[in-house]
Write a protein that holds these residues in place. Structure first.
Motif, PDB file in Angstrom:
ATOM      1  N   SER A  42     -11.269  -5.298  -2.805  1.00 21.77           N
ATOM      2  CA  SER A  42      -9.828  -5.046  -2.849  1.00 21.77           C
ATOM      3  C   SER A  42      -9.447  -3.655  -2.341  1.00 21.77           C
ATOM      4  CB  SER A  42      -9.299  -5.234  -4.268  1.00 21.77           C
ATOM      5  OG  SER A  42      -9.942  -4.333  -5.149  1.00 21.77           O
ATOM      6  N   TYR A  43     -10.421  -2.743  -2.258  1.00 24.12           N
ATOM      7  CA  TYR A  43     -10.139  -1.377  -1.802  1.00 24.12           C
ATOM      8  C   TYR A  43     -10.676  -1.076  -0.408  1.00 24.12           C
ATOM      9  CZ  TYR A  43      -8.816  -0.508  -6.623  1.00 24.12           C
ATOM     10  OH  TYR A  43      -8.205  -0.563  -7.847  1.00 24.12           O
ATOM     11  N   LYS A  44     -11.346  -2.014   0.213  1.00 26.20           N
ATOM     12  CA  LYS A  44     -11.974  -1.757   1.512  1.00 26.20           C
ATOM     13  C   LYS A  44     -10.970  -1.358   2.585  1.00 26.20           C
ATOM     14  CE  LYS A  44     -16.363  -3.986   1.150  1.00 26.20           C
ATOM     15  NZ  LYS A  44     -17.351  -4.851   1.703  1.00 26.20           N
ATOM     16  N   SER A  45      -9.822  -2.005   2.623  1.00 26.29           N
ATOM     17  CA  SER A  45      -8.818  -1.647   3.635  1.00 26.29           C
ATOM     18  C   SER A  45      -8.375  -0.200   3.476  1.00 26.29           C
ATOM     19  CB  SER A  45      -7.597  -2.562   3.541  1.00 26.29           C
ATOM     20  OG  SER A  45      -7.943  -3.885   3.831  1.00 26.29           O
ATOM     21  N   ALA A  46      -8.163   0.221   2.232  1.00 29.37           N
ATOM     22  CA  ALA A  46      -7.741   1.601   1.972  1.00 29.37           C
ATOM     23  C   ALA A  46      -8.835   2.591   2.370  1.00 29.37           C
ATOM     24  CB  ALA A  46      -7.371   1.768   0.510  1.00 29.37           C
ATOM     25  N   VAL A  47     -10.091   2.244   2.111  1.00 24.28           N
ATOM     26  CA  VAL A  47     -11.194   3.140   2.452  1.00 24.28           C
ATOM     27  C   VAL A  47     -11.362   3.228   3.968  1.00 24.28           C
ATOM     28  CG1 VAL A  47     -13.692   3.472   2.256  1.00 24.28           C
ATOM     29  CG2 VAL A  47     -12.358   2.817   0.251  1.00 24.28           C
ATOM     30  N   ILE A  48     -11.182   2.121   4.665  1.00 22.98           N
ATOM     31  CA  ILE A  48     -11.240   2.134   6.129  1.00 22.98           C
ATOM     32  C   ILE A  48     -10.144   3.048   6.681  1.00 22.98           C
ATOM     33  CG2 ILE A  48     -10.849   0.735   8.201  1.00 22.98           C
ATOM     34  CD1 ILE A  48     -12.285  -1.569   6.692  1.00 22.98           C
ATOM     35  N   THR A  98      -1.455  10.569  10.959  1.00 21.37           N
ATOM     36  CA  THR A  98      -2.134  10.388   9.676  1.00 21.37           C
ATOM     37  C   THR A  98      -1.194  10.182   8.491  1.00 21.37           C
ATOM     38  OG1 THR A  98      -2.331  12.786   9.369  1.00 21.37           O
ATOM     39  CG2 THR A  98      -4.194  11.644  10.396  1.00 21.37           C
ATOM     40  N   VAL A  99      -0.031  10.786   8.508  1.00 22.58           N
ATOM     41  CA  VAL A  99       0.875  10.619   7.360  1.00 22.58           C
ATOM     42  C   VAL A  99       1.281   9.154   7.173  1.00 22.58           C
ATOM     43  CG1 VAL A  99       3.155  11.213   6.436  1.00 22.58           C
ATOM     44  CG2 VAL A  99       1.648  13.011   7.300  1.00 22.58           C
ATOM     45  N   PRO A 100       1.690   8.434   8.213  1.00 21.17           N
ATOM     46  CA  PRO A 100       1.986   7.010   8.001  1.00 21.17           C
ATOM     47  C   PRO A 100       0.769   6.217   7.510  1.00 21.17           C
ATOM     48  CG  PRO A 100       2.898   7.733  10.090  1.00 21.17           C
ATOM     49  CD  PRO A 100       2.044   8.851   9.579  1.00 21.17           C
ATOM     50  N   LEU A 101      -0.422   6.569   8.012  1.00 20.48           N
ATOM     51  CA  LEU A 101      -1.628   5.882   7.547  1.00 20.48           C
ATOM     52  C   LEU A 101      -1.882   6.158   6.067  1.00 20.48           C
ATOM     53  CD1 LEU A 101      -4.031   6.429  10.575  1.00 20.48           C
ATOM     54  CD2 LEU A 101      -3.067   4.261   9.786  1.00 20.48           C
ATOM     55  N   LEU A 102      -1.653   7.383   5.643  1.00 23.25           N
ATOM     56  CA  LEU A 102      -1.835   7.708   4.228  1.00 23.25           C
ATOM     57  C   LEU A 102      -0.815   6.976   3.353  1.00 23.25           C
ATOM     58  CD1 LEU A 102      -2.622  11.508   4.554  1.00 23.25           C
ATOM     59  CD2 LEU A 102      -4.196   9.697   3.833  1.00 23.25           C
ATOM     60  N   LEU A 103       0.394   6.808   3.847  1.00 29.47           N
ATOM     61  CA  LEU A 103       1.401   6.052   3.098  1.00 29.47           C
ATOM     62  C   LEU A 103       1.003   4.578   2.989  1.00 29.47           C
ATOM     63  CD1 LEU A 103       4.657   7.674   4.514  1.00 29.47           C
ATOM     64  CD2 LEU A 103       3.639   8.025   2.253  1.00 29.47           C
ATOM     65  N   GLU A 105      -2.033   3.559   2.999  1.00 31.30           N
ATOM     66  CA  GLU A 105      -3.157   3.553   2.057  1.00 31.30           C
ATOM     67  C   GLU A 105      -2.663   3.544   0.610  1.00 31.30           C
ATOM     68  OE1 GLU A 105      -7.045   6.272   0.974  1.00 31.30           O
ATOM     69  OE2 GLU A 105      -5.878   6.731   2.766  1.00 31.30           O
ATOM     70  N   ILE A 106      -1.641   4.312   0.318  1.00 31.50           N
ATOM     71  CA  ILE A 106      -1.068   4.312  -1.040  1.00 31.50           C
ATOM     72  C   ILE A 106      -0.562   2.926  -1.405  1.00 31.50           C
ATOM     73  CG2 ILE A 106       0.884   5.145  -2.423  1.00 31.50           C
ATOM     74  CD1 ILE A 106       0.548   7.850  -1.005  1.00 31.50           C
ATOM     75  N   ILE A 107       0.119   2.284  -0.482  1.00 29.34           N
ATOM     76  CA  ILE A 107       0.639   0.931  -0.733  1.00 29.34           C
ATOM     77  C   ILE A 107      -0.511  -0.036  -1.015  1.00 29.34           C
ATOM     78  CG2 ILE A 107       1.800  -1.033   0.357  1.00 29.34           C
ATOM     79  CD1 ILE A 107       3.578   1.076   1.798  1.00 29.34           C
ATOM     80  N   LEU A 108      -1.597   0.076  -0.240  1.00 30.43           N
ATOM     81  CA  LEU A 108      -2.745  -0.823  -0.442  1.00 30.43           C
ATOM     82  C   LEU A 108      -3.429  -0.573  -1.780  1.00 30.43           C
ATOM     83  CD1 LEU A 108      -4.283  -0.774   3.150  1.00 30.43           C
ATOM     84  CD2 LEU A 108      -3.116  -2.691   2.028  1.00 30.43           C
ATOM     85  N   VAL A 109      -3.611   0.680  -2.142  1.00 31.53           N
ATOM     86  CA  VAL A 109      -4.305   0.994  -3.387  1.00 31.53           C
ATOM     87  C   VAL A 109      -3.469   0.602  -4.601  1.00 31.53           C
ATOM     88  CG1 VAL A 109      -5.162   2.904  -4.810  1.00 31.53           C
ATOM     89  CG2 VAL A 109      -5.760   2.792  -2.394  1.00 31.53           C
ATOM     90  N   MET A 110      -2.168   0.838  -4.526  1.00 31.31           N
ATOM     91  CA  MET A 110      -1.297   0.546  -5.663  1.00 31.31           C
ATOM     92  C   MET A 110      -0.900  -0.926  -5.713  1.00 31.31           C
ATOM     93  SD  MET A 110       1.080   3.937  -5.753  1.00 31.31           S
ATOM     94  CE  MET A 110       1.870   3.438  -7.261  1.00 31.31           C
ATOM     95  N   LYS A 111      -1.276  -1.675  -4.674  1.00 29.09           N
ATOM     96  CA  LYS A 111      -0.959  -3.107  -4.575  1.00 29.09           C
ATOM     97  C   LYS A 111       0.545  -3.363  -4.705  1.00 29.09           C
ATOM     98  CE  LYS A 111      -5.343  -4.861  -6.299  1.00 29.09           C
ATOM     99  NZ  LYS A 111      -6.244  -3.853  -6.125  1.00 29.09           N
TER     100      LYS A 111
END
Length: 114
Positions: A42-48, A98-103, A105-111
């Motif tokens: 469930s976290y692989k996309s965020a880690v990538i 990178t900022v949009p990618l980090l945003l 990532e937050i969406i993916l981690v927080m589901k």
């Protein structure tokens, strides 16, 4: 705009910080991608995405580092600014990517859902 005159100590300090930052970003990218198999599905996309962010940052630090080195020449006694301007605009390109990618990532981690 001409490069400002810098002392050898100032040049070395910036050189060392950029070099350390570049090495850190490259090592982090490699570590993140090598450890991907150990991450829950469930976290692989965020880690990538984290690895992609550090890869993009490493590339831009590489460009900034090279720009810094090319901006000055050392004749054995002192540093002289060259005609090649130091280009620090790479950091803004880094943020733009990178900022949009980090945003994301937050969406993916927080589901979060739309």
């Amino acid at each position: 705009m001409a490069n400002p005159a810098v002392s050898t100590e100032q040049f070395d300090l910036v050189y060392d910080v950029l070099s350390f930052s570049l090495a850190t970003m490259m090592a982090t990218t490699i570590f993140i991608w090598l450890r991907l198999g150990e991450v829950a599905e469930s976290y692989k996309s965020a880690v990538i995405i984290s690895g992609l962010v550090t890869f993009i940052a490493a590339y831009h630090y590489f460009r900034i580092f090279n720009s810094w080195v090319e901006a000055y020449s050392y004749d054995g006694d002192s540093l002289t600014p060259t005609d090649i301007p130091f280009n620090d605009a790479y950091r803004y390109m880094d943020w733009l990517l990178t900022v949009p990618l980090l945003l994301i990532e937050i969406i993916l981690v927080m589901k979060l859902t739309p």
